[in-house]
Design a protein around this motif. Structure first.
Motif, mmCIF file in Angstrom:
data_model
loop_
_atom_site.group_PDB
_atom_site.id
_atom_site.type_symbol
_atom_site.label_atom_id
_atom_site.label_comp_id
_atom_site.label_asym_id
_atom_site.label_seq_id
_atom_site.Cartn_x
_atom_site.Cartn_y
_atom_site.Cartn_z
ATOM 1 N N GLU A 277 41.104 47.538 41.386
ATOM 2 C CA GLU A 277 40.501 46.336 41.966
ATOM 3 C C GLU A 277 40.886 46.128 43.440
ATOM 4 O OE1 GLU A 277 40.748 45.693 37.535
ATOM 5 O OE2 GLU A 277 42.039 46.509 39.118
ATOM 6 N N GLU A 278 42.118 46.432 43.810
ATOM 7 C CA GLU A 278 42.563 46.258 45.191
ATOM 8 C C GLU A 278 42.287 47.500 46.018
ATOM 9 O OE1 GLU A 278 43.607 43.485 46.516
ATOM 10 O OE2 GLU A 278 43.550 42.381 44.620
ATOM 11 N N LYS A 279 42.576 48.673 45.447
ATOM 12 C CA LYS A 279 42.446 49.923 46.205
ATOM 13 C C LYS A 279 41.010 50.261 46.547
ATOM 14 C CE LYS A 279 44.707 52.269 43.089
ATOM 15 N NZ LYS A 279 45.331 53.415 42.387
ATOM 16 N N ILE A 280 40.060 49.708 45.801
ATOM 17 C CA ILE A 280 38.666 50.088 45.977
ATOM 18 C C ILE A 280 38.130 49.710 47.360
ATOM 19 C CG2 ILE A 280 37.502 47.986 45.137
ATOM 20 C CD1 ILE A 280 35.755 49.917 43.419
ATOM 21 N N PHE A 281 38.812 48.785 48.043
ATOM 22 C CA PHE A 281 38.376 48.394 49.388
ATOM 23 C C PHE A 281 39.121 49.167 50.484
ATOM 24 C CE2 PHE A 281 37.335 44.668 46.759
ATOM 25 C CZ PHE A 281 35.990 44.529 47.080
ATOM 26 N N ASP A 282 39.970 50.149 50.083
ATOM 27 C CA ASP A 282 40.673 50.981 51.056
ATOM 28 C C ASP A 282 39.755 52.083 51.580
ATOM 29 O OD1 ASP A 282 42.904 49.478 50.578
ATOM 30 O OD2 ASP A 282 43.877 50.959 49.284
ATOM 31 N N LYS A 283 40.005 52.513 52.821
ATOM 32 C CA LYS A 283 39.223 53.612 53.397
ATOM 33 C C LYS A 283 39.417 54.875 52.576
ATOM 34 C CE LYS A 283 40.803 53.884 57.555
ATOM 35 N NZ LYS A 283 41.906 52.916 57.424
ATOM 36 N N TRP B 269 36.005 40.374 46.748
ATOM 37 C CA TRP B 269 36.801 40.904 45.632
ATOM 38 C C TRP B 269 35.866 41.481 44.574
ATOM 39 C CZ3 TRP B 269 35.605 35.841 46.377
ATOM 40 C CH2 TRP B 269 35.106 35.098 45.307
ATOM 41 N N VAL B 270 36.472 42.150 43.590
ATOM 42 C CA VAL B 270 35.694 42.765 42.509
ATOM 43 C C VAL B 270 36.382 42.484 41.187
ATOM 44 C CG1 VAL B 270 36.924 44.973 42.702
ATOM 45 C CG2 VAL B 270 34.629 44.922 41.687
ATOM 46 N N GLU B 271 35.569 42.346 40.143
ATOM 47 C CA GLU B 271 36.088 42.140 38.791
ATOM 48 C C GLU B 271 35.288 43.000 37.814
ATOM 49 O OE1 GLU B 271 35.573 38.031 37.955
ATOM 50 O OE2 GLU B 271 36.968 37.329 39.517
ATOM 51 N N ASN B 272 35.943 43.422 36.758
ATOM 52 C CA ASN B 272 35.229 44.070 35.655
ATOM 53 C C ASN B 272 34.684 42.988 34.731
ATOM 54 O OD1 ASN B 272 35.176 46.947 35.856
ATOM 55 N ND2 ASN B 272 37.387 46.980 35.511
ATOM 56 N N ARG B 273 33.433 43.148 34.306
ATOM 57 C CA ARG B 273 32.834 42.159 33.417
ATOM 58 C C ARG B 273 33.342 42.374 31.992
ATOM 59 N NH1 ARG B 273 26.650 42.675 33.768
ATOM 60 N NH2 ARG B 273 26.695 40.539 32.951
ATOM 61 N N PRO B 274 33.505 41.302 31.212
ATOM 62 C CA PRO B 274 34.054 41.422 29.847
ATOM 63 C C PRO B 274 33.265 42.378 28.956
ATOM 64 C CG PRO B 274 33.983 39.122 30.539
ATOM 65 C CD PRO B 274 33.240 39.902 31.580
ATOM 66 N N HIS B 275 31.944 42.408 29.123
ATOM 67 C CA HIS B 275 31.112 43.237 28.243
ATOM 68 C C HIS B 275 30.579 44.486 28.957
ATOM 69 C CE1 HIS B 275 31.389 40.025 25.356
ATOM 70 N NE2 HIS B 275 30.897 39.167 26.225
ATOM 71 N N THR C 7 32.300 35.698 49.938
ATOM 72 C CA THR C 7 31.946 34.359 50.415
ATOM 73 C C THR C 7 31.759 34.380 51.931
ATOM 74 O OG1 THR C 7 34.254 33.681 50.730
ATOM 75 C CG2 THR C 7 33.250 33.230 48.578
ATOM 76 N N VAL C 8 30.856 33.539 52.381
ATOM 77 C CA VAL C 8 30.647 33.313 53.804
ATOM 78 C C VAL C 8 30.578 31.798 53.993
ATOM 79 C CG1 VAL C 8 29.171 33.704 55.810
ATOM 80 C CG2 VAL C 8 29.364 35.457 54.046
ATOM 81 N N PRO C 9 31.319 31.249 54.945
ATOM 82 C CA PRO C 9 31.278 29.792 55.139
ATOM 83 C C PRO C 9 29.869 29.300 55.457
ATOM 84 C CG PRO C 9 33.153 30.732 56.283
ATOM 85 C CD PRO C 9 32.324 31.882 55.813
ATOM 86 N N ALA C 10 29.522 28.156 54.896
ATOM 87 C CA ALA C 10 28.245 27.525 55.236
ATOM 88 C C ALA C 10 28.247 27.172 56.716
ATOM 89 C CB ALA C 10 28.038 26.279 54.376
#
Length: 323
Positions: free
Chosen positions: A254-260, A292-298, A306-309
């Protein structure tokens, strides 16, 4: 003082070498050599250094030499580490990019060669198919080069945001249009809240984030799978998600996936340069957002950012140190 350094011996006042000197000079000696000379001046011309004082000053010089030696060793180790990391990055870049470049180049070369050698015998529909293949692979090459240039800009800190008001639905629609061929074998479901606020963002960069996330979902999910891209209001931000029903990502990535250069591809078709998600993280950080990224339960993976309004962008950038 130079003689003291060159010969690694005490010299100066009350010694056998240059005893008439006003100062006492003690070499700072450690295991790996002499690091300098410590000079001590007498308070007056009549002041003499006792044997105990010279011994204490010699001990002090040794301690200083040991400290300098440790600093030297640490600096050398850090330099070696930096050089090793640089070499590792170069090797990974060459390996990743060469793989990603070879495939589209081979397709373009093969298709163009076929057209050139058999254009008089080929049916019109075959020529059109080969031309479409060339165009598709050329666009893929363009995205690879864009990613390489973008990661260089992000790392150098030269990215200047051209913030303009945008509807997130507009950027999503543009990204989907550009990836029409890539997403053709998937069911893409766009969703968004009614009355979604404007965002103040660099539209080109946010569109690049959307393209990278959608392309990533297409790469790692089988044909026929569903990719849902949605945008909703969440407090003072707009939350965008790209969700698929594929195999998900390996636990712990989950964290490493955004590494170069980090890639979770299980086969040659899935492996990429490992730059797309790193670029997404850099762009969103520049916009004072989160990703961020998450695995879905199913089953499947869900990427969020997110981007600020628009009415909250200036304050968010200021707090993040961009204003």
């Amino acid at each position: 003082m130079q003689w003291c350094f060159d010969n690694s011996q005490i010299a100066g006042r009350r010694t056998t070498t240059m005893p008439s000197a006003t100062g006492l000079y003690i070499p700072m000696i450690a295991a790996s050599g002499t690091f300098g000379v410590m000079g001590v001046m007498a308070a007056s011309s009549e002041r003499q250094f006792s044997g105990d004082e010279i011994a204490s000053l010699d001990t002090c010089a040794s301690l200083l030499a040991s400290a300098l030696e440790r600093i030297n060793i640490a600096d050398a180790a850090e330099q070696s580490k930096v050089e090793a990391e640089s070499e590792k990055l170069r090797a990974m870049l060459l390996s990743s990019v060469s793989h990603d470049l070879r495939t589209p180049l081979a397709s373009i070369t093969g298709a163009s060669s076929t057209i050139m050698s058999d254009i008089d015998q080929l049916p019109r529909e075959t020529i059109l198919d080969l031309s479409r293949s060339i165009n598709k692979e050329a666009e893929r090459l363009s995205r690879i080069v864009t990613n390489l240039l973008e990661v260089t800009r992000l790392e150098s800190g030269t990215v200047q945001l051209n913030n303009q008001p945008y509807f997130m639905e507009e950027l999503i629609g543009s990204a989907l249009a550009r990836l029409e061929s890539t997403l053709s074998k998937h069911l893409v479901v766009p969703k968004s809240d009614e009355g979604l606020p404007l965002i103040m963002a660099d539209g080109v960069l946010i569109e690049q984030v959307l393209i990278n996330l959608l392309e990533n979902a297409a790469r790692y999910t089988p044909a026929g799978s569903t990719i849902t891209i949605s945008a909703v209001r969440k407090g003072t931000t707009v939350l965008v998600s790209v969700v698929d029903n594929g195999p998900g990502i390996p636990t712990g990535s989950e964290e490493k996936i955004f590494d170069k250069f980090y890639s979770v591809g299980q086969n040659e078709a899935q492996k990429g340069t490992g730059l797309g998600l790193a670029i997404c993280a850099g762009i969103i950080k520049a916009h004072a957002g989160e990703i961020w990224v998450e695995n879905r339960p199913h089953g499947g993976a869900a990427f969020y950012f997110t981007v600020p309004a628009a009415d909250n962008m200036a304050q968010s950038l200021k707090e993040a140190g961009h204003g």
